[in-house]
Motif scaffolding. Structure first.
Motif, PDB file in Angstrom:
ATOM      1  N   ASP A  27       0.796  -1.295  -0.204  1.00  0.00           N
ATOM      2  CA  ASP A  27      -0.119  -0.009  -0.079  1.00  0.00           C
ATOM      3  C   ASP A  27       0.909   1.263   0.064  1.00  0.00           C
ATOM      4  OD1 ASP A  27      -2.347  -1.199  -0.112  1.00  0.00           O
ATOM      5  OD2 ASP A  27      -2.488  -1.575   2.161  1.00  0.00           O
ATOM      6  N   ASN A  28       2.116   1.353  -0.747  1.00  0.00           N
ATOM      7  CA  ASN A  28       3.059   2.397  -0.752  1.00  0.00           C
ATOM      8  C   ASN A  28       2.736   3.070  -2.236  1.00  0.00           C
ATOM      9  OD1 ASN A  28       5.103   4.068  -1.245  1.00  0.00           O
ATOM     10  ND2 ASN A  28       6.419   2.702  -0.225  1.00  0.00           N
ATOM     11  N   GLU A  29       1.803   4.141  -2.151  1.00  0.00           N
ATOM     12  CA  GLU A  29       1.348   4.590  -3.444  1.00  0.00           C
ATOM     13  C   GLU A  29       2.461   5.568  -4.127  1.00  0.00           C
ATOM     14  OE1 GLU A  29      -2.017   7.115  -2.748  1.00  0.00           O
ATOM     15  OE2 GLU A  29      -3.339   5.595  -1.921  1.00  0.00           O
ATOM     16  N   ARG A  30       3.515   5.973  -3.508  1.00  0.00           N
ATOM     17  CA  ARG A  30       4.602   6.655  -3.843  1.00  0.00           C
ATOM     18  C   ARG A  30       5.413   5.414  -4.788  1.00  0.00           C
ATOM     19  NH1 ARG A  30       9.499   6.572  -3.378  1.00  0.00           N
ATOM     20  NH2 ARG A  30       9.645   5.642  -1.471  1.00  0.00           N
ATOM     21  N   LEU A  31       5.649   4.266  -4.186  1.00  0.00           N
ATOM     22  CA  LEU A  31       6.569   3.525  -4.854  1.00  0.00           C
ATOM     23  C   LEU A  31       5.890   2.897  -6.011  1.00  0.00           C
ATOM     24  CD1 LEU A  31       9.072   1.875  -4.775  1.00  0.00           C
ATOM     25  CD2 LEU A  31       8.062   0.172  -3.126  1.00  0.00           C
ATOM     26  N   GLU A  32       4.499   2.578  -5.879  1.00  0.00           N
ATOM     27  CA  GLU A  32       3.996   2.410  -6.952  1.00  0.00           C
ATOM     28  C   GLU A  32       3.885   2.945  -8.142  1.00  0.00           C
ATOM     29  OE1 GLU A  32      -0.634   0.192  -7.979  1.00  0.00           O
ATOM     30  OE2 GLU A  32      -0.250   0.909  -6.034  1.00  0.00           O
ATOM     31  N   ALA A  33       3.642   4.542  -7.993  1.00  0.00           N
ATOM     32  CA  ALA A  33       3.716   5.437  -8.957  1.00  0.00           C
ATOM     33  C   ALA A  33       5.069   5.603  -9.575  1.00  0.00           C
ATOM     34  CB  ALA A  33       3.198   6.947  -8.260  1.00  0.00           C
ATOM     35  N   GLU A  34       5.959   5.268  -8.768  1.00  0.00           N
ATOM     36  CA  GLU A  34       7.292   5.337  -9.132  1.00  0.00           C
ATOM     37  C   GLU A  34       7.697   4.182 -10.352  1.00  0.00           C
ATOM     38  OE1 GLU A  34      11.864   4.925  -7.503  1.00  0.00           O
ATOM     39  OE2 GLU A  34      10.531   6.282  -6.280  1.00  0.00           O
ATOM     40  N   GLY A  35       7.213   3.165  -9.889  1.00  0.00           N
ATOM     41  CA  GLY A  35       7.187   2.074 -10.905  1.00  0.00           C
ATOM     42  C   GLY A  35       6.372   2.190 -12.064  1.00  0.00           C
ATOM     43  N   HIS A  36       5.485   2.993 -12.074  1.00  0.00           N
ATOM     44  CA  HIS A  36       4.702   3.174 -13.402  1.00  0.00           C
ATOM     45  C   HIS A  36       5.521   4.130 -14.084  1.00  0.00           C
ATOM     46  CE1 HIS A  36       0.722   1.364 -12.855  1.00  0.00           C
ATOM     47  NE2 HIS A  36       0.720   1.555 -11.516  1.00  0.00           N
ATOM     48  N   LYS A  37       6.217   5.059 -13.453  1.00  0.00           N
ATOM     49  CA  LYS A  37       6.994   6.217 -14.255  1.00  0.00           C
ATOM     50  C   LYS A  37       8.074   5.434 -14.857  1.00  0.00           C
ATOM     51  CE  LYS A  37       9.955   8.648 -12.056  1.00  0.00           C
ATOM     52  NZ  LYS A  37      11.303   8.548 -12.212  1.00  0.00           N
ATOM     53  N   ASP A  38       8.799   4.421 -14.079  1.00  0.00           N
ATOM     54  CA  ASP A  38       9.778   3.896 -14.742  1.00  0.00           C
ATOM     55  C   ASP A  38       9.457   2.861 -15.839  1.00  0.00           C
ATOM     56  OD1 ASP A  38      11.470   4.957 -12.672  1.00  0.00           O
ATOM     57  OD2 ASP A  38      11.760   3.056 -11.526  1.00  0.00           O
ATOM     58  N   GLU A  39       8.400   2.079 -15.720  1.00  0.00           N
ATOM     59  CA  GLU A  39       7.710   1.553 -16.915  1.00  0.00           C
ATOM     60  C   GLU A  39       7.546   2.152 -18.039  1.00  0.00           C
ATOM     61  OE1 GLU A  39       5.028  -2.240 -17.748  1.00  0.00           O
ATOM     62  OE2 GLU A  39       4.722  -1.161 -15.794  1.00  0.00           O
ATOM     63  N   ALA A  40       6.941   3.401 -17.738  1.00  0.00           N
ATOM     64  CA  ALA A  40       6.517   4.288 -18.896  1.00  0.00           C
ATOM     65  C   ALA A  40       7.832   4.763 -19.603  1.00  0.00           C
ATOM     66  CB  ALA A  40       5.793   5.355 -18.319  1.00  0.00           C
ATOM     67  N   SER A  41       8.733   5.080 -19.082  1.00  0.00           N
ATOM     68  CA  SER A  41       9.954   5.723 -19.442  1.00  0.00           C
ATOM     69  C   SER A  41      10.758   4.741 -20.062  1.00  0.00           C
ATOM     70  CB  SER A  41      11.139   6.200 -18.285  1.00  0.00           C
ATOM     71  OG  SER A  41      12.277   6.683 -18.971  1.00  0.00           O
ATOM     72  N   ALA A  42      10.820   3.353 -19.962  1.00  0.00           N
ATOM     73  CA  ALA A  42      11.369   2.421 -20.594  1.00  0.00           C
ATOM     74  C   ALA A  42      10.708   2.060 -21.979  1.00  0.00           C
ATOM     75  CB  ALA A  42      11.689   0.855 -19.805  1.00  0.00           C
ATOM     76  N   ASN A  43       9.453   2.146 -21.822  1.00  0.00           N
ATOM     77  CA  ASN A  43       8.412   1.990 -23.042  1.00  0.00           C
ATOM     78  C   ASN A  43       8.504   2.941 -23.808  1.00  0.00           C
ATOM     79  OD1 ASN A  43       7.387  -0.605 -22.021  1.00  0.00           O
ATOM     80  ND2 ASN A  43       5.817   0.361 -21.410  1.00  0.00           N
ATOM     81  N   ALA A  44       8.876   4.190 -23.592  1.00  0.00           N
ATOM     82  CA  ALA A  44       8.986   5.275 -24.464  1.00  0.00           C
ATOM     83  C   ALA A  44      10.293   5.355 -25.321  1.00  0.00           C
ATOM     84  CB  ALA A  44       9.026   6.708 -23.701  1.00  0.00           C
ATOM     85  N   LYS A  45      11.542   4.715 -24.306  1.00  0.00           N
ATOM     86  CA  LYS A  45      12.553   4.476 -25.010  1.00  0.00           C
ATOM     87  C   LYS A  45      12.802   3.419 -26.055  1.00  0.00           C
ATOM     88  CE  LYS A  45      15.329   5.975 -20.876  1.00  0.00           C
ATOM     89  NZ  LYS A  45      16.159   5.595 -19.929  1.00  0.00           N
ATOM     90  N   GLN A  46      11.879   2.442 -25.792  1.00  0.00           N
ATOM     91  CA  GLN A  46      11.871   1.320 -26.536  1.00  0.00           C
ATOM     92  C   GLN A  46      11.160   1.944 -27.864  1.00  0.00           C
ATOM     93  OE1 GLN A  46       9.959  -1.699 -24.398  1.00  0.00           O
ATOM     94  NE2 GLN A  46      11.884  -2.479 -23.437  1.00  0.00           N
ATOM     95  N   ALA A  47       9.981   2.553 -27.838  1.00  0.00           N
ATOM     96  CA  ALA A  47       9.404   2.974 -28.979  1.00  0.00           C
ATOM     97  C   ALA A  47      10.318   3.987 -29.557  1.00  0.00           C
ATOM     98  CB  ALA A  47       8.012   3.830 -28.495  1.00  0.00           C
ATOM     99  N   GLY A  48      10.955   4.802 -29.164  1.00  0.00           N
ATOM    100  CA  GLY A  48      12.092   5.814 -29.794  1.00  0.00           C
ATOM    101  C   GLY A  48      12.950   4.802 -30.726  1.00  0.00           C
ATOM    102  N   GLU A  49      13.473   4.041 -30.018  1.00  0.00           N
ATOM    103  CA  GLU A  49      14.631   2.985 -30.537  1.00  0.00           C
ATOM    104  C   GLU A  49      13.893   2.372 -31.897  1.00  0.00           C
ATOM    105  OE1 GLU A  49      17.708   2.726 -30.299  1.00  0.00           O
ATOM    106  OE2 GLU A  49      17.936   4.271 -28.538  1.00  0.00           O
ATOM    107  N   HIS A  50      12.802   1.858 -31.934  1.00  0.00           N
ATOM    108  CA  HIS A  50      11.932   1.388 -32.830  1.00  0.00           C
ATOM    109  C   HIS A  50      11.699   2.190 -33.993  1.00  0.00           C
ATOM    110  CE1 HIS A  50      11.205  -2.533 -30.779  1.00  0.00           C
ATOM    111  NE2 HIS A  50      10.406  -1.925 -30.043  1.00  0.00           N
ATOM    112  N   VAL A  51      11.523   3.391 -33.857  1.00  0.00           N
ATOM    113  CA  VAL A  51      11.243   4.600 -34.857  1.00  0.00           C
ATOM    114  C   VAL A  51      12.476   4.758 -35.427  1.00  0.00           C
ATOM    115  CG1 VAL A  51      10.929   6.967 -35.169  1.00  0.00           C
ATOM    116  CG2 VAL A  51       9.213   5.586 -33.791  1.00  0.00           C
TER     117      VAL A  51
END
Length: 63
Positions: A27-51
């Motif tokens: 129930d640590n909302e800050r850690l969960e949000a940080e995880g979402h941010k990290d995952e989104a950042s990685a996905n954005a980097k992967q999308a940029g590399e695919h382009v």
């Protein structure tokens, strides 16, 4: 996309998912949000590399 980039992005995505799971379980909302941010950042980097890879493929096609 270089192998190093793929590994780095996959690792960042995995860390993000782990943070989300731990944050949810504790129930640590800050850690969960940080995880979402990290995952989104990685996905954005992967999308940029695919382009970039697709652009290179198109360029190589017209050589």
């Amino acid at each position: 996309m270089g192998l190093d980039d793929k590994i780095s992005n996959a690792a960042q995505e995995a860390v993000g998912k782990a943070k989300q799971g731990i944050g949810d379980a504790t129930d640590n909302e800050r850690l969960e949000a940080e995880g979402h941010k990290d995952e989104a950042s990685a996905n954005a980097k992967q999308a940029g590399e695919h382009v970039k890879d697709a652009g290179k493929d198109v360029k190589d096609t017209f050589k």
